[in-house]
Design a protein around this motif. Structure first.
Motif, PDB file in Angstrom:
ATOM      1  N   LYS A   3       0.813  -1.209   0.000  1.00  0.00           N
ATOM      2  CA  LYS A   3       0.000   0.000   0.000  1.00  0.00           C
ATOM      3  C   LYS A   3       0.856   1.272   0.000  1.00  0.00           C
ATOM      4  CE  LYS A   3      -2.466  -1.218   3.667  1.00  0.00           C
ATOM      5  NZ  LYS A   3      -3.540  -1.159   4.691  1.00  0.00           N
ATOM      6  N   VAL A  32      -2.082  11.105  -5.454  1.00  0.00           N
ATOM      7  CA  VAL A  32      -2.740   9.796  -5.336  1.00  0.00           C
ATOM      8  C   VAL A  32      -3.375   9.324  -6.637  1.00  0.00           C
ATOM      9  CG1 VAL A  32      -3.158  10.115  -2.876  1.00  0.00           C
ATOM     10  CG2 VAL A  32      -4.978  10.709  -4.509  1.00  0.00           C
ATOM     11  N   GLU A  33      -3.766  10.243  -7.517  1.00  0.00           N
ATOM     12  CA  GLU A  33      -4.470   9.858  -8.738  1.00  0.00           C
ATOM     13  C   GLU A  33      -3.757   8.762  -9.540  1.00  0.00           C
ATOM     14  OE1 GLU A  33      -7.104  10.295 -12.293  1.00  0.00           O
ATOM     15  OE2 GLU A  33      -7.289  10.198 -10.105  1.00  0.00           O
ATOM     16  N   TYR A  36      -4.109   5.375  -7.642  1.00  0.00           N
ATOM     17  CA  TYR A  36      -5.461   4.810  -7.735  1.00  0.00           C
ATOM     18  C   TYR A  36      -5.686   4.195  -9.111  1.00  0.00           C
ATOM     19  CZ  TYR A  36      -7.229   6.653  -3.274  1.00  0.00           C
ATOM     20  OH  TYR A  36      -7.458   6.895  -1.938  1.00  0.00           O
ATOM     21  N   LYS A  37      -5.195   4.844 -10.145  1.00  0.00           N
ATOM     22  CA  LYS A  37      -5.371   4.330 -11.508  1.00  0.00           C
ATOM     23  C   LYS A  37      -4.695   2.969 -11.689  1.00  0.00           C
ATOM     24  CE  LYS A  37      -6.152   8.393 -14.411  1.00  0.00           C
ATOM     25  NZ  LYS A  37      -5.613   9.210 -15.521  1.00  0.00           N
ATOM     26  N   GLY A  39      -4.398   0.780  -9.283  1.00  0.00           N
ATOM     27  CA  GLY A  39      -4.993  -0.197  -8.382  1.00  0.00           C
ATOM     28  C   GLY A  39      -4.390  -0.272  -6.998  1.00  0.00           C
ATOM     29  N   TYR A  40      -3.577   0.705  -6.635  1.00  0.00           N
ATOM     30  CA  TYR A  40      -2.994   0.706  -5.292  1.00  0.00           C
ATOM     31  C   TYR A  40      -4.032   1.096  -4.240  1.00  0.00           C
ATOM     32  CZ  TYR A  40       1.869   0.291  -6.872  1.00  0.00           C
ATOM     33  OH  TYR A  40       3.045  -0.157  -7.412  1.00  0.00           O
ATOM     34  N   GLU A  41      -3.903   0.505  -3.067  1.00  0.00           N
ATOM     35  CA  GLU A  41      -4.698   0.933  -1.920  1.00  0.00           C
ATOM     36  C   GLU A  41      -3.911   2.008  -1.188  1.00  0.00           C
ATOM     37  OE1 GLU A  41      -6.684  -0.848   2.184  1.00  0.00           O
ATOM     38  OE2 GLU A  41      -5.930  -2.230   0.655  1.00  0.00           O
ATOM     39  N   ILE A  42      -4.606   3.068  -0.774  1.00  0.00           N
ATOM     40  CA  ILE A  42      -3.947   4.197  -0.127  1.00  0.00           C
ATOM     41  C   ILE A  42      -4.578   4.447   1.233  1.00  0.00           C
ATOM     42  CG2 ILE A  42      -3.409   6.659  -0.293  1.00  0.00           C
ATOM     43  CD1 ILE A  42      -3.598   6.347  -3.356  1.00  0.00           C
ATOM     44  N   TYR A  71     -12.346  14.939  -7.125  1.00  0.00           N
ATOM     45  CA  TYR A  71     -12.123  14.314  -5.823  1.00  0.00           C
ATOM     46  C   TYR A  71     -12.899  15.026  -4.719  1.00  0.00           C
ATOM     47  CZ  TYR A  71      -8.561  10.977  -7.279  1.00  0.00           C
ATOM     48  OH  TYR A  71      -7.915   9.905  -7.851  1.00  0.00           O
ATOM     49  N   PHE A  77     -14.249   9.415  -1.042  1.00  0.00           N
ATOM     50  CA  PHE A  77     -12.868   9.872  -0.901  1.00  0.00           C
ATOM     51  C   PHE A  77     -12.747  10.890   0.216  1.00  0.00           C
ATOM     52  CE2 PHE A  77      -9.764  13.223  -1.852  1.00  0.00           C
ATOM     53  CZ  PHE A  77      -8.597  12.493  -1.760  1.00  0.00           C
ATOM     54  N   LYS A  80     -12.920   9.364   3.694  1.00  0.00           N
ATOM     55  CA  LYS A  80     -11.691   8.645   4.057  1.00  0.00           C
ATOM     56  C   LYS A  80     -10.571   9.637   4.364  1.00  0.00           C
ATOM     57  CE  LYS A  80      -8.536   4.972   2.680  1.00  0.00           C
ATOM     58  NZ  LYS A  80      -8.155   3.961   1.672  1.00  0.00           N
TER      59      LYS A  80
END
Length: 225
Positions: A3, A32-33, A36-37, A39-42, A71, A77, A80
């Motif tokens: 992550k 972060v964009e 996220y693209k 597929g990472y979890e943040i 966003y 989003f 979180k």
């Protein structure tokens, strides 16, 4: 896939004047964009955990792009982002990147947080990346490695410049200047053009100079991992 950990300030007001501060919103969004693209979890963490606020100046129309609005209007989003984890909830082994976002509030709660320093050290010594942008780079100042050396000593770095602070008119209200502090840690500070995206990468330490640099920091981090 491990992550990504994003660090945000809990400070909501300048202790030295009646002006609000907090996260500079775009510095998180543009970083972060790309993750996220892919597929990472943040996860989002702050020195105290819990509530954070956005610097209201970062939400003014001239500072918001279409991506920022995308966003900002995403309730999932924003919820979180607003409810951050505390450092005690973080297991460094779960992450391959830590990123310190900016906003002037970080000058008061990032540099001396030993829990975040330990998390950063462990991520780095496990082969991960330590990164930051703008004022957020002050989170790197006091990270010490197992050999007792400061992480940024002898490394090329950047961060919000003295000139940019002066142009923003906020020099009288801050406890120190990131450029000066990084030089005091014997880092090799490098400056690009004021208010223009500029990043430096050196030995898995990636830093960006100003609010325009978040995306470029992300790109360099992705190249490494």
């Amino acid at each position: 896939m491990k992550k990504i950990l994003v660090v945000i300030t809990n400070v909501t007001k300048y202790p030295t004047t009646t002006r609000a501060t907090g996260l500079w919103f775009s510095e998180v969004v543009h970083f972060v964009e790309p993750f996220y693209k892919k597929g990472y979890e943040i996860d989002y963490v702050s020195p105290n955990g819990g509530m954070i606020t956005n610097d209201p100046h970062s939400l003014e129309a001239q500072n918001m792009s279409e991506l920022d609005w995308k966003y900002y209007t995403d309730a999932k989003f924003m919820n979180k982002l607003a409810q951050t984890k505390s450092p005690k909830e973080i297991n460094a082994k779960d992450y391959e990147v830590i990123y310190y976002a900016g906003g002037h509030g970080v000058l008061w709660d990032f540099p001396d947080n030993e829990e975040l320093q330990t998390i950063s050290k462990e991520i780095y010594e496990n082969g991960g990346v330590v990164s930051g942008v703008c004022h957020g780079v002050v989170g790197l100042l006091n990270i010490k490695l197992s050999n007792g050396e400061y992480l940024i000593k002898d490394k090329k770095v950047t961060g919000f410049s003295n000139e940019e602070e002066q142009q923003a008119g906020l020099s009288p209200f801050v406890p120190f200047l990131p450029e000066d502090a990084m030089k005091e840690r014997e880092a090799h500070y490098i400056k690009g053009a004021n208010w223009t995206a500029f990043t430096v990468s050196d030995a898995r330490v990636v830093t960006g100079q100003n609010p325009a640099s978040g995306l470029e920091v992300a790109k360099k981090v992705l190249e490494i991992i």
